[in-house]
Design a protein around this motif. Structure first.
Motif, PDB file in Angstrom:
ATOM      1  N   ASP A 234     -10.483 -43.667  28.423  1.00  0.00           N
ATOM      2  CA  ASP A 234      -9.569 -42.618  27.975  1.00  0.00           C
ATOM      3  C   ASP A 234      -9.113 -42.781  26.533  1.00  0.00           C
ATOM      4  O   ASP A 234      -8.590 -41.834  25.949  1.00  0.00           O
ATOM      5  CB  ASP A 234      -8.312 -42.588  28.864  1.00  0.00           C
ATOM      6  N   VAL A 235      -9.272 -43.984  25.967  1.00  0.00           N
ATOM      7  CA  VAL A 235      -8.748 -44.288  24.632  1.00  0.00           C
ATOM      8  C   VAL A 235      -9.882 -44.833  23.776  1.00  0.00           C
ATOM      9  O   VAL A 235     -10.685 -45.657  24.237  1.00  0.00           O
ATOM     10  CB  VAL A 235      -7.600 -45.321  24.698  1.00  0.00           C
ATOM     11  N   LYS A 264     -11.128 -53.068  32.255  1.00  0.00           N
ATOM     12  CA  LYS A 264     -11.435 -51.712  31.792  1.00  0.00           C
ATOM     13  C   LYS A 264     -11.270 -51.575  30.278  1.00  0.00           C
ATOM     14  O   LYS A 264     -10.570 -50.692  29.785  1.00  0.00           O
ATOM     15  CB  LYS A 264     -10.561 -50.687  32.527  1.00  0.00           C
ATOM     16  N   ILE A 265     -11.959 -52.438  29.567  1.00  0.00           N
ATOM     17  CA  ILE A 265     -11.925 -52.403  28.109  1.00  0.00           C
ATOM     18  C   ILE A 265     -13.263 -52.902  27.573  1.00  0.00           C
ATOM     19  O   ILE A 265     -13.929 -53.732  28.207  1.00  0.00           O
ATOM     20  CB  ILE A 265     -10.747 -53.246  27.548  1.00  0.00           C
ATOM     21  N   VAL A 282     -13.421 -49.889  19.907  1.00  0.00           N
ATOM     22  CA  VAL A 282     -12.835 -50.358  21.160  1.00  0.00           C
ATOM     23  C   VAL A 282     -12.639 -49.161  22.086  1.00  0.00           C
ATOM     24  O   VAL A 282     -12.194 -48.094  21.649  1.00  0.00           O
ATOM     25  CB  VAL A 282     -11.472 -51.056  20.935  1.00  0.00           C
ATOM     26  N   LEU A 283     -12.971 -49.332  23.364  1.00  0.00           N
ATOM     27  CA  LEU A 283     -12.718 -48.333  24.397  1.00  0.00           C
ATOM     28  C   LEU A 283     -11.818 -48.940  25.458  1.00  0.00           C
ATOM     29  O   LEU A 283     -11.967 -50.115  25.814  1.00  0.00           O
ATOM     30  CB  LEU A 283     -14.022 -47.869  25.045  1.00  0.00           C
ATOM     31  N   GLY A 284     -10.882 -48.140  25.965  1.00  0.00           N
ATOM     32  CA  GLY A 284      -9.997 -48.620  27.015  1.00  0.00           C
ATOM     33  C   GLY A 284      -9.454 -47.463  27.821  1.00  0.00           C
ATOM     34  O   GLY A 284      -9.735 -46.296  27.543  1.00  0.00           O
ATOM     35  N   THR A 285      -8.661 -47.783  28.835  1.00  0.00           N
ATOM     36  CA  THR A 285      -8.043 -46.750  29.657  1.00  0.00           C
ATOM     37  C   THR A 285      -6.570 -46.566  29.339  1.00  0.00           C
ATOM     38  O   THR A 285      -5.984 -45.548  29.712  1.00  0.00           O
ATOM     39  CB  THR A 285      -8.201 -47.083  31.150  1.00  0.00           C
ATOM     40  N   PRO A 289      -3.636 -52.204  25.579  1.00  0.00           N
ATOM     41  CA  PRO A 289      -4.720 -53.177  25.365  1.00  0.00           C
ATOM     42  C   PRO A 289      -5.614 -52.832  24.181  1.00  0.00           C
ATOM     43  O   PRO A 289      -6.095 -53.731  23.476  1.00  0.00           O
ATOM     44  CB  PRO A 289      -5.498 -53.115  26.681  1.00  0.00           C
ATOM     45  N   VAL A 290      -5.834 -51.534  23.927  1.00  0.00           N
ATOM     46  CA  VAL A 290      -6.666 -51.135  22.790  1.00  0.00           C
ATOM     47  C   VAL A 290      -5.963 -51.488  21.485  1.00  0.00           C
ATOM     48  O   VAL A 290      -6.572 -52.032  20.557  1.00  0.00           O
ATOM     49  CB  VAL A 290      -6.990 -49.632  22.857  1.00  0.00           C
ATOM     50  N   LYS A 291      -4.679 -51.194  21.383  1.00  0.00           N
ATOM     51  CA  LYS A 291      -3.906 -51.552  20.187  1.00  0.00           C
ATOM     52  C   LYS A 291      -3.928 -53.063  19.956  1.00  0.00           C
ATOM     53  O   LYS A 291      -4.040 -53.526  18.818  1.00  0.00           O
ATOM     54  CB  LYS A 291      -2.466 -51.076  20.334  1.00  0.00           C
TER      55      LYS A 291
END
Length: 317
Positions: A234-235, A264-265, A282-285, A289-291
């Motif tokens: 999603d991110v 999930k990253i 970077v991909l994450g939900t 965690p993405v930041k």
């Protein structure tokens, strides 16, 4: 180019008339017209060293709704580094907003620039919101540009164009984080925006071109949920590092790439063309965690360039 920017007394025109993907969204808003006062923001930041070797915000010009207050010096690892937050007094970006941001880091100077909160893109019915950025680094300059995520609401239309003019001995860490939408708003509205068009291109001070990356996301034309696009994530974070080749090699070798299905990253890195630097994604939900991954990567860049890490983020951010 720097002198041309300084000479402008009014906010420069933000023109996306050549962007074909926005041709569908040119209706004049029924409320305030495109680029009206309060909808045509401009910001210029100029950093340089003072006589004591401290980097300072020497040049500042702004037009509402963009706001920048006095620089702060709270970085414990680099207390001589100015930390500047870009704010907006106008709330979310709306129909017909046009913004331009010029950031100039002079020879041997350094700075950390971020935003005070996420950039929210409101629902749009007629037009779109556009942003132009010119980021210029002179010899041995260093800039960390780490804004909060961009959150597009349902029926958002947004376009941005960022020019990175960076001397061969300088380093810039330029990041963008895009949410899929307001995930927990009502039943959720992930990838229900109309269009996101994002372009970033790098060059040397003499104008020689190094690379250009552009992605246009139109969920109605192609679903971001497709395999190879966003899939279940999603991110999305996109980080460009322009730096000397030897430093790029060091950062590349120290950056892990992985897909963690449990957390999930996922993260990956590649080299930019023409020896310009690195591209990290970077991909994450979830945004947290993405930041964190982006900040850790920025810390590895600072260690390579300045020999010091980026401090942990404040717990309330």
């Amino acid at each position: 180019m720097i002198e041309q920017i300084k000479e402008k007394t009014a906010a420069p025109e933000v023109d996306f008339s050549k962007a074909r993907e926005m041709a569908r969204y040119l209706t004049e808003p029924e409320a305030m017209y495109v680029g009206a006062p309060g909808k045509h923001g401009y910001l210029r930041l100029g950093f340089e060293l003072d006589n004591c070797g401290k980097s300072i915000l020497r040049d500042l010009d702004r037009r509402h709704p963009l706001i920048v207050q006095q620089e702060l010096y709270f970085d414990e690892e680099m207390p001589e580094m100015p930390c500047v937050y870009i704010l907006s007094s106008g709330g979310p970006n709306v129909d017909g907003d046009r913004y331009q941001q010029d950031i100039i880091v002079h020879k041997n100077a350094f700075a950390h620039v971020a935003t005070g909160a996420a950039t929210k893109l409101a629902e749009m019915r007629y037009n779109y919101s556009g942003l132009i950025q010119n980021i210029i680094l002179e010899d041995n300059a260093y800039l960390e540009f780490l804004p909060e995520p961009v959150i597009p609401c349902r029926h958002t239309r947004f376009i941005s164009d960022t020019r990175l003019s960076v001397a061969e001995s300088a380093t810039v860490v330029y990041s963008e984080i895009f949410m899929g939408g307001r995930k927990y708003y009502g039943d959720g509205e992930l990838f229900e925006y109309d269009i996101l068009s994002v372009c970033c291109h790098g060059e040397r001070p003499d104008g020689s071109r190094l690379f250009r990356e552009k992605f246009v996301i139109d969920p109605k034309l192609e679903s971001p949920r497709n395999l190879g696009v966003m899939g279940r994530f999603d991110v999305f974070a996109n980080v460009i590092v322009m730096t000397p080749s030897d430093k790029a090699d060091e950062i590349y070798d120290n950056t892990p790439v992985f897909i963690d299905k449990e957390k999930k990253i996922a993260a990956g890195i590649t080299r930019l063309p023409a020896g310009a630097g690195l591209l990290y994604k970077v991909l994450g939900t979830e945004p947290g965690p993405v930041k964190k991954m982006v900040r850790e990567f920025a810390s590895s860049v600072r260690k390579a360039i300045k020999g010091k890490p980026v401090p942990q983020e404040f717990p309330w951010r």
